[in-house]
Scaffold this motif. Structure first.
Motif, mmCIF file in Angstrom:
data_model
loop_
_atom_site.group_PDB
_atom_site.id
_atom_site.type_symbol
_atom_site.label_atom_id
_atom_site.label_comp_id
_atom_site.label_asym_id
_atom_site.label_seq_id
_atom_site.Cartn_x
_atom_site.Cartn_y
_atom_site.Cartn_z
ATOM 1 N N UNK A 1 0.803 -1.291 0.025
ATOM 2 C CA UNK A 1 0.056 -0.101 -0.028
ATOM 3 C C UNK A 1 0.873 1.286 0.057
ATOM 4 N N UNK A 2 1.923 1.044 0.624
ATOM 5 C CA UNK A 2 2.875 2.284 0.647
ATOM 6 C C UNK A 2 3.515 2.419 -0.531
ATOM 7 N N UNK A 3 4.032 1.428 -0.955
ATOM 8 C CA UNK A 3 4.637 1.488 -2.200
ATOM 9 C C UNK A 3 3.900 1.838 -3.424
ATOM 10 N N UNK A 4 2.584 1.513 -3.660
ATOM 11 C CA UNK A 4 1.512 1.844 -4.406
ATOM 12 C C UNK A 4 1.322 3.365 -4.523
ATOM 13 N N UNK A 5 1.259 4.065 -3.377
ATOM 14 C CA UNK A 5 1.057 5.335 -3.010
ATOM 15 C C UNK A 5 2.281 6.229 -3.660
ATOM 16 N N UNK A 6 3.493 5.830 -3.332
ATOM 17 C CA UNK A 6 4.501 6.241 -3.660
ATOM 18 C C UNK A 6 4.603 6.422 -5.004
ATOM 19 N N UNK A 7 4.513 5.306 -5.661
ATOM 20 C CA UNK A 7 4.645 5.251 -7.285
ATOM 21 C C UNK A 7 3.613 6.026 -7.989
ATOM 22 N N UNK A 8 2.390 6.082 -7.311
ATOM 23 C CA UNK A 8 1.282 7.018 -7.828
ATOM 24 C C UNK A 8 1.752 8.451 -7.638
ATOM 25 N N UNK A 9 2.146 8.863 -6.661
ATOM 26 C CA UNK A 9 2.732 10.086 -6.321
ATOM 27 C C UNK A 9 4.007 10.669 -7.265
ATOM 28 N N UNK A 10 4.826 9.561 -7.333
ATOM 29 C CA UNK A 10 5.937 9.999 -8.142
ATOM 30 C C UNK A 10 5.595 10.065 -9.858
ATOM 31 N N UNK A 11 4.556 9.491 -10.212
ATOM 32 C CA UNK A 11 3.900 9.528 -11.577
ATOM 33 C C UNK A 11 3.277 10.805 -11.716
ATOM 34 N N UNK A 12 2.619 11.279 -10.695
ATOM 35 C CA UNK A 12 1.696 12.358 -11.033
ATOM 36 C C UNK A 12 2.315 13.880 -10.471
ATOM 37 N N UNK A 13 3.433 13.579 -9.907
ATOM 38 C CA UNK A 13 4.237 14.779 -9.444
ATOM 39 C C UNK A 13 5.497 15.048 -9.980
ATOM 40 N N UNK A 14 5.999 16.328 -10.125
ATOM 41 C CA UNK A 14 7.176 16.401 -10.559
ATOM 42 C C UNK A 14 8.130 16.137 -9.489
ATOM 43 N N UNK A 15 9.492 15.672 -9.803
ATOM 44 C CA UNK A 15 10.228 15.335 -8.817
ATOM 45 C C UNK A 15 10.543 16.626 -7.769
ATOM 46 N N UNK A 16 10.297 17.857 -8.007
ATOM 47 C CA UNK A 16 10.615 18.915 -7.191
ATOM 48 C C UNK A 16 9.152 18.925 -6.385
ATOM 49 N N UNK A 17 8.113 18.694 -6.954
ATOM 50 C CA UNK A 17 6.863 18.477 -5.956
ATOM 51 C C UNK A 17 6.886 17.365 -5.077
#
Length: 440
Positions: free
Chosen positions: A164-180
């Motif tokens: 669950x943690x990894x899926x969230x982080x993967x989703x965040x990385x795919x939708x946010x820029x590295x800076x965000x």
């Protein structure tokens, strides 16, 4: 309430497992973000030093787990399993949510890592009371038939927490820029835990005390110093040591090798992209889930000892070559070779299968090892000592040895030798507990 019925047991299992899932999700989100935390919370010109500091902070939470186990395990034998559940989950939830609001090193200087360490200490105390105690609670409700299978589902909560943690982080990385992501995106998994906390707290409020503990109350068999009495009893002392070395430590070593260190290894040593590593981690974790339940079922059919022992032996034989293999295949994978990525994925599934053999029967074993009167304190202390001091420090120790030796896999001799030693001792001394009556 009659917990022998399938419906009643399912209700207990869902509530207990969800709370444990939250504990693992909260506790291991830090591990998933260890590489991200290094530059955010630790000032170091050398990235390797910052990574070591981040892993050491993760390890701090693991080191204090035995203290939490001693405190809450003794309370569980004295005041009951359920009240301890409520305390530990509230403590974990508050500490985890607070991590999401911490300032970074750039904002608060040395106070940033200091506050992070304090919250990790609170997380560790909570996990010490929850993880182990939940196994006793669930097993005491499970009855005497098919305990390995019925209780193996609790062991899924660690992998599900990571998933669950990894899926969230993967989703965040795919939708946010590295800076965000570095600015605020990493905080989201910690903020979400407050919603999970409220759900878990409400579910646990509806739970009943275990029939075994109610019987102890009826017969006035509680004691004020059960933890001390455990060490005075030579048979319980011996079983605490065997649980620590052959079951809990070995399971922790495999868990942190397979579920935690593989991700760090692939991201930092092999230098595969973080997004791709997260996808591989998700794949191997999904594979682990049915394998764990299958191992629990096997332990009902063939006994706990042969299943656990097979995992120890296979782990000792294959950890080193598996990581060496992933490193060599990772070099080809970075150049776009999909065959190499498939081979890495298969290797991760193989390691997950080995882990499942040890942890699948583990929930039942924790309770079966000890008499009812001393069960909570006797099981939780060695289990959390193993997870905290042996498993939790593994990523730090392996990384440190690698850096000292100038070799990318030299540190993996540590888990290899540990598992080999545990296997040799288990062959002679580990008892078979499948047919143990939990009321005795």
């Amino acid at each position: 309430m009659n917990y022998s019925s399938t419906h009643s047991y399912r209700k207990v299992a869902i509530a207990a497992c969800f709370g444990t899932f939250l504990e693992w999700y909260d506790f291991l989100t830090f591990a998933t973000l260890a590489v991200v935390f290094a530059p955010l919370f630790f000032h170091a010109s050398d990235p390797n030093t910052a990574l070591l500091a981040s892993l050491a902070t993760f390890g701090v939470g693991m080191v204090v787990r035995p203290l939490g186990a001693a405190i809450f395990g003794a309370l569980g034998d004295r005041i009951g399993r359920k009240p301890v559940f409520m305390i530990t989950i509230a403590l974990m939830g508050i500490a985890t949510v607070s991590v999401g609001f911490l300032p970074t090193y750039a904002q608060a200087g040395i106070w940033a890592p200091a506050l992070l360490v304090c919250l990790r200490l609170l997380q560790g105390l909570s996990a010490g009371g929850e993880i182990g105690g939940s196994a006793v609670y669930l097993t005491e409700h499970a009855g005497n038939e098919h305990r390995g299978f019925k209780t193996s589902f609790l062991q899924l909560m660690g992998p599900l927490g990571i998933l669950f943690s990894t899926l969230q982080i993967a989703l965040l990385r795919s939708t946010l820029s590295p800076e965000e992501f570095l600015s605020w995106g990493w905080r989201v998994p910690f903020w979400i835990s407050i919603v999970l906390l409220l759900i878990a707290f409400k579910a646990r409020m509806a739970l009943e005390e275990t029939p075994v503990f109610l019987e102890l109350i009826k017969n006035n068999q509680q004691t004020e110093s059960q933890l001390l009495n455990n060490f005075k009893n030579p048979e319980i002392r011996k079983r605490m040591f065997l649980l620590f070395l052959c079951v809990s430590s070995s399971g922790a070593v495999l868990f942190f090798c397979v579920q935690v260190y593989t991700s760090i290894f692939l991201k930092t040593t092999v230098q595969i992209s973080a997004t791709l590593v997260d996808q591989l981690s998700i794949f191997s974790t999904v594979a682990l889930l049915p394998l764990t339940v299958f191992a629990g079922w096997l332990s009902d059919k063939f006994g706990r000892k042969p299943i656990v022992l097979s995992g120890l032996i296979l782990g000792a034989i294959t950890i080193l070559p598996a990581f060496y293999f992933m490193e060599t295949q990772g070099i080809a994978a970075k150049s776009g070779n999909w065959t190499s990525l498939i081979i890495i994925a298969i290797t991760l599934v193989w390691l997950s299968g080995i882990l499942a053999l040890v942890v699948g029967p583990q929930t039942a074993l924790l309770a079966e090892f000890f008499p009812a009167k001393s069960r909570n304190s006797a099981a939780t202390l060695p289990h959390n000592l193993a997870a905290g001091w042996i498993g939790g420090l593994l990523p730090f120790i392996v990384t440190w040895v690698n850096q000292c030796r100038g070799n990318t896999i030299a540190g993996l001799w540590y888990p290899t030798l540990f598992l080999a030693t545990s296997a040799l001792i288990a062959i002679k001394y580990l008892p078979e507990t499948r047919d143990t009556l939990l009321t005795s």
